[in-house]
Write a protein that holds these residues in place. Structure first.
Motif, short mmCIF file in Angstrom:
data_model
loop_
_atom_site.label_atom_id
_atom_site.label_comp_id
_atom_site.label_asym_id
_atom_site.label_seq_id
_atom_site.Cartn_x
_atom_site.Cartn_y
_atom_site.Cartn_z
N TRP A 141 -5.17 -8.74 -5.73
CA TRP A 141 -4.21 -9.43 -4.85
C TRP A 141 -3.06 -8.48 -4.48
O TRP A 141 -2.64 -8.44 -3.33
N LYS A 142 -2.59 -7.73 -5.45
CA LYS A 142 -1.51 -6.78 -5.16
C LYS A 142 -2.03 -5.61 -4.34
O LYS A 142 -1.34 -5.14 -3.42
N ASP A 143 -3.24 -5.13 -4.66
CA ASP A 143 -3.78 -3.98 -3.95
C ASP A 143 -3.96 -4.29 -2.46
O ASP A 143 -3.66 -3.44 -1.61
N LEU A 144 -4.46 -5.48 -2.14
CA LEU A 144 -4.68 -5.81 -0.73
C LEU A 144 -3.37 -5.85 0.05
O LEU A 144 -3.34 -5.54 1.24
N LEU A 145 -2.29 -6.24 -0.61
CA LEU A 145 -0.99 -6.28 0.07
C LEU A 145 -0.37 -4.89 0.24
O LEU A 145 0.39 -4.66 1.17
N THR A 146 -0.69 -3.99 -0.67
CA THR A 146 -0.02 -2.69 -0.67
C THR A 146 -0.82 -1.59 0.00
O THR A 146 -0.26 -0.55 0.33
N LEU A 147 -2.14 -1.80 0.19
CA LEU A 147 -2.95 -0.79 0.85
C LEU A 147 -2.79 -0.87 2.36
O LEU A 147 -2.54 -1.93 2.92
N THR A 148 -2.94 0.25 3.00
CA THR A 148 -2.82 0.31 4.46
C THR A 148 -4.13 -0.12 5.10
O THR A 148 -5.18 0.43 4.78
N PRO A 149 -4.10 -1.14 5.98
CA PRO A 149 -5.34 -1.57 6.64
C PRO A 149 -5.93 -0.43 7.47
O PRO A 149 -5.19 0.44 7.95
N PRO A 150 -7.27 -0.42 7.67
CA PRO A 150 -8.24 -1.41 7.21
C PRO A 150 -8.57 -1.25 5.73
O PRO A 150 -8.77 -0.14 5.25
N ALA A 151 -8.64 -2.38 5.03
CA ALA A 151 -8.89 -2.36 3.60
C ALA A 151 -10.35 -2.16 3.25
O ALA A 151 -10.68 -2.03 2.07
N GLY A 152 -11.23 -2.17 4.24
CA GLY A 152 -12.65 -2.00 3.95
C GLY A 152 -12.99 -0.63 3.41
O GLY A 152 -14.07 -0.44 2.85
N SER A 153 -12.09 0.35 3.56
CA SER A 153 -12.38 1.70 3.06
C SER A 153 -12.03 1.86 1.59
O SER A 153 -12.23 2.92 1.03
N TYR A 154 -11.51 0.81 0.95
CA TYR A 154 -11.16 0.86 -0.46
C TYR A 154 -12.12 -0.02 -1.26
O TYR A 154 -12.70 -0.98 -0.73
N VAL A 155 -12.27 0.29 -2.53
CA VAL A 155 -13.12 -0.49 -3.44
C VAL A 155 -12.23 -1.44 -4.24
O VAL A 155 -11.33 -0.98 -4.96
N GLY A 156 -12.43 -2.72 -4.12
CA GLY A 156 -11.67 -3.69 -4.90
C GLY A 156 -10.97 -4.76 -4.10
O GLY A 156 -11.04 -5.94 -4.47
N PRO A 157 -10.30 -4.45 -2.98
CA PRO A 157 -9.59 -5.51 -2.25
C PRO A 157 -10.48 -6.62 -1.72
O PRO A 157 -10.00 -7.74 -1.51
N ALA A 158 -11.77 -6.36 -1.50
CA ALA A 158 -12.66 -7.41 -1.00
C ALA A 158 -12.84 -8.55 -1.99
O ALA A 158 -13.39 -9.60 -1.64
N MET A 159 -12.36 -8.37 -3.24
CA MET A 159 -12.43 -9.45 -4.21
C MET A 159 -11.52 -10.61 -3.82
O MET A 159 -11.75 -11.75 -4.25
#
Length: 851
Positions: free
Chosen positions: A135-153
């Motif tokens: 939840w915190k990672d999705l708010l703090t990562l720069t979109p698009p979040a699809g390039s990161y592992v974990g925010p899709a949770m």
């Protein structure tokens, strides 16, 4: 002593209904609720398309839509099963948790799975940690979040839970509007965790709300028709038949197509009014405030210029200026500004932060996470001036770093303090340049080469780009005779330190910087000329070409000094560190002495290797067993024993098991203690406890016990509910049913109960013994208590043999009896305050003259 007894019911006991109506069997009556049809879940699936599209806007590439869509699909399937088999809350939660771990990998963490389906240990660990961190990672990562592992949770969890809640409340409890609350909540989460300055298509939003309102209207009409409140003309008989079976009286007659036409007209009016109103009065993308607008993201060190880019400025322009003043500086200590491990063609910079916080800058307080202030060995005071960038000089392993509270800038500097445990460096997002602070630290033990010689260096994991050509050739040329990674590193260090020349003059042969062109010209020139920045960069690149993990460190030191030290620009240096797992980081200084400068009269020719002559092979040596070469930035380089117990993994697994199994163990322990207390009580209490235990078993199995009934009324109704069903089946099943009826009846005379002592169901004998224990003068004897509990045990065994294993487990974990007892006690307290006999007293038969 005698008492009237309600005769046993001769009609066949009612079976549990599997019709669309939600029917709950009640002792002494029945309670029916008109549940929604199962196809309502398909409507909810269509309405969930809105939140799915909103989640995708912050991910891109389909990652968010896949995770959210699978969450909705799995959640609606769970809600269908829960409604069909009428699971209790604990069973639903257990099923959701199981689905979360089994399907979370394919839905949101496919990169961590095997064959995109089978979860791995990394998948399970990420699912446990990510339940909070995502939840915190999705708010703090720069979109698009699809390039990161974990925010899709986040869409996976939100849609899974919300769809289960929406489906159960809508279908099982026939509350479509309350069920839509979970649907709307899912959409709100998608907006709050969505991208900044993004507004969905206005037409689609209006269509979604119109569809939701139309669904509420249609669901309300279906609910009223199925409950018998309305008679709908034009609806199929299978749907309207509920109005005749529910026993309700009709309130009005409704023509189906007239209602559909009027609803369509109202929807058209709503759309016609909403579109222009939303266009004029609706918020724009710039007006919307989402979660990432109010949450400060973690520091990305790559946003700042590398400390190496300022080396020539410090070393040349500020050569005699005091940059760092240290009091009580340990002997031979080095001050660190930054550690860089990735080359991008311009300079060495910081790599990507790890998800577990062991590498990369993380916000900290005054005490560094994982460090104990009481274990610090040295306390120093540091003051800086004229430093560029956010870098906070550190020494050794820092335990506590606290800015001077008398400095007006200290509060902002402390608030912005970030620390990198892997690099042992710090930065602050507050005002920089001039800082004053104290540090409590521990100096790592100096290690000899013998400790590194038998260990293979960590493998280089890649990441460099635009590497100058011929670096790998130069490295191979000078490591031909080296047999270990340490020898390779020392050979490269010796070559650069001995054959190179030092110069920090801005001449054609000694330009500043460490870009691809600068290093390429340095290699191709007749002689190697450069400063600390170029030599450290070249050595790190040569080691990377040999597969050895290395990093460039920028800092300051002056050999042979300690105590109070003023470090000037001339004391700025850059060096190389190589990671040896289980031992630590070895330090290398490839820069030539500063008095070893190039001459203009005699140029040293470039070293040309002689042709290699084939030598006879050396005798074979015994192979040395080496530890596996892995680049693990979480390795503690100062572990003297080389033992690395995965405390984080152990703690994570233990906490997960506690969270998953804790509620189950608590429920089982509470019921076990309650049963043991009832059985070990005095004779009269034990007999009454046997009846209470039987009632609790019935409640946990899904039957509803009305508190106002007597024991005898409940017992006879319970006997009819638990009687075997002989309406269907072959001769064998009929014989089995007759045997079951024989076992469930007891032809005994209950002491103290006269006149009625024939063959009665075993349930009734338990109730009679409890009544005798309450009202007879002689009370109850120990043998009566033993016989009563034997009857209860036999009844429980009969009940267990009549249901599936899954049903037994589900009923054993049911909380219905615990809640029923607590609610009855509250009602009893309220009734006693008004002078009425308590409900719990009526149920247990302790009221005077009531059986």
């Amino acid at each position: 002593m005698s008492a009237p007894v309600r005769p046993a019911a001769h009609q066949a006991p009612p079976r549990r209904s599997r019709r669309s109506e939600a029917t709950e069997t009640t002792m002494g009556g029945s309670m029916r609720r008109a549940a929604m049809p199962a196809w309502s879940l398909l409507v909810l699936g269509v309405l969930f398309v809105g939140p799915i599209v909103m989640f995708e806007s912050v991910f891109g590439g389909g990652e968010g839509a896949i995770a959210a869509g699978l969450g909705v699909l799995v959640g609606l399937l769970v809600s269908w099963a829960a409604s069909r088999w009428r699971w209790d809350l604990l069973s639903i939660v257990a099923c959701v948790v199981a689905a979360y771990f089994l399907l979370g990998g394919p839905a949101a963490l496919r990169e961590t799975t095997r064959w995109v389906v089978v979860p791995t240990s990394r998948t399970l660990q990420t699912l446990v940690i990510g339940a909070v961190e995502a939840w915190k990672d999705l708010l703090t990562l720069t979109p698009p979040a699809g390039s990161y592992v974990g925010p899709a949770m986040v869409p996976w969890m939100a849609c899974l839970v919300c769809s289960v809640a929406a489906g159960v409340v809508t279908v099982r409890y026939a509350r479509p509007m309350w069920g839509s609350a979970a649907l709307i909540l899912c959409g709100v989460i998608a907006i709050v965790w969505g991208p900044t300055n993004h507004t969905p298509n206005l037409i689609l939003v209006i269509v979604w709300w119109v569809a939701l309102i139309a669904w509420w209207s249609w669901a309300s009409a279906i609910g009223r028709a199925r409950s018998g409140a309305d008679i709908v003309i034009g609806m199929s008989a299978s749907t309207t038949s509920a109005s005749t079976t529910m026993g309700g009286s009709s309130r009005q007659i409704v023509h189906l197509w007239w209602r559909v036409g009027m609803a369509s007209l109202m929807v058209g009016v709503m759309v016609a009014a909403a579109i222009p109103a939303a266009s004029v009065l609706g918020p724009t993308a710039s007006d919307r405030v989402v979660g990432r607008d109010v949450v400060e993201p973690p520091v990305d060190a790559r946003e700042y210029p590398s400390p190496l880019s300022s080396y020539r400025h410090y070393n040349k322009d500020l050569e005699d200026s005091s940059l760092i003043h240290v009091t009580n500086m340990p002997k031979e200590a080095r001050v660190r500004l930054g550690a860089m491990d990735v080359y991008d063609g311009t300079t060495f910079g910081m790599g990507v932060a790890n998800a577990d916080g062991t590498a990369g800058y993380r916000r900290v307080g005054s005490t560094i996470p994982g460090r104990n202030a009481n274990e610090a060995e040295v306390e120093t005071t540091v003051s800086t001036s004229q430093l560029l960038g956010p870098w906070v000089p550190t020494i050794g392993q820092v335990h506590v770093l606290e800015f001077d509270p008398s400095d007006p800038l200290a509060a902002d500097q402390q608030k912005g303090l970030n620390y990198d445990l892997w690099a042992e460096t710090a930065l602050t997002t507050g005002p920089a340049g001039e800082m004053g602070y104290t540090m409590s630290l521990t100096m790592p033990r100096d290690r000899a080469d013998a400790e590194f010689a038998s260990v293979e260096a960590a493998r280089y994991a890649g990441g460099d780009t635009n590497v100058p050509k011929d670096v790998d050739t130069l490295a191979a040329e000078h490591t031909l005779t080296a047999r270990s990674d340490l020898e390779k590193a020392r050979a490269i260090e010796s070559f650069l330190h001995t054959d190179g020349y030092y110069s920090n003059e801005d001449t054609i042969n000694s330009r500043p910087g460490s870009s691809q062109d600068r290093i390429q010209r340095m290699i191709g020139a007749d002689m190697l000329v450069g400063d600390d920045e170029q030599y450290a960069t070249l050595m790190a690149l040569m080691l990377h070409s040999q597969g050895i993990n290395a990093r460039v460190v920028m800092g300051a030191y002056r050999e042979g000094t300690s105590g109070n030290v003023d470090l000037t620009g001339a004391d700025m240096h850059a060096w190389v560190e190589v990671e040896f797992p289980g031992v630590g980081w070895a330090t290398f200084d490839p820069t030539p002495p500063r008095d070893q400068q190039p001459t203009t009269q005699v140029n040293k020719p470039k070293s040309v290797p002689k042709p290699q002559v084939l030598q006879p092979p050396e005798p074979p040596e015994q192979p040395v067993e080496l530890p596996p070469a892995t680049r693990d930035q979480a390795t503690d380089p100062h572990d003297p024993n080389g033992l690395h117990i995965p405390w984080m993994a152990i703690g994570t697994v233990s906490l997960s098991l506690l969270v998953l199994l804790g509620p189950v163990l608590v429920v089982l322990l509470a019921k076990s203690r309650r049963r043991k207390a009832r059985r070990k009580a005095q004779a009269a209490e034990a007999v009454r406890g046997s009846w209470d235990e039987l009632v609790d078993t019935a409640i946990d199995s899904g039957l509803v016990v009305e508190p106002h009934l007597t024991r005898q009324e409940v017992a006879w109704a319970l006997a009819s509910q638990w009687a075997p069903d002989t309406s269907e089946g072959d001769e064998a099943s009929s014989r089995k049913s007759r045997k079951a009826r024989t076992r469930s009846a007891a032809d005994v005379r209950v002491p103290g109960w006269s006149l009625f002592s024939g063959a009665v169901p075993r349930v009734v004998t338990v109730a009679r013994r409890a009544d005798v224990a309450d009202f007879a003068v002689t009370g109850a004897r120990p043998q009566d208590a033993e016989q009563a509990w034997n009857d209860v045990d036999e009844l429980r065994r009969e009940w267990a043999s009549s249901v599936s294993v899954f049903a037994r487990v589900r009923h054993a974990l049911s909380l219905k009896s615990l809640r029923w007892r607590r609610r009855a006690r509250r009602q009893a307290a309220a009734a006693s305050g008004e002078g009425r006999r308590s409900m719990i007293g009526r149920v247990s038969g302790r009221g005077k003259g009531k059986r």
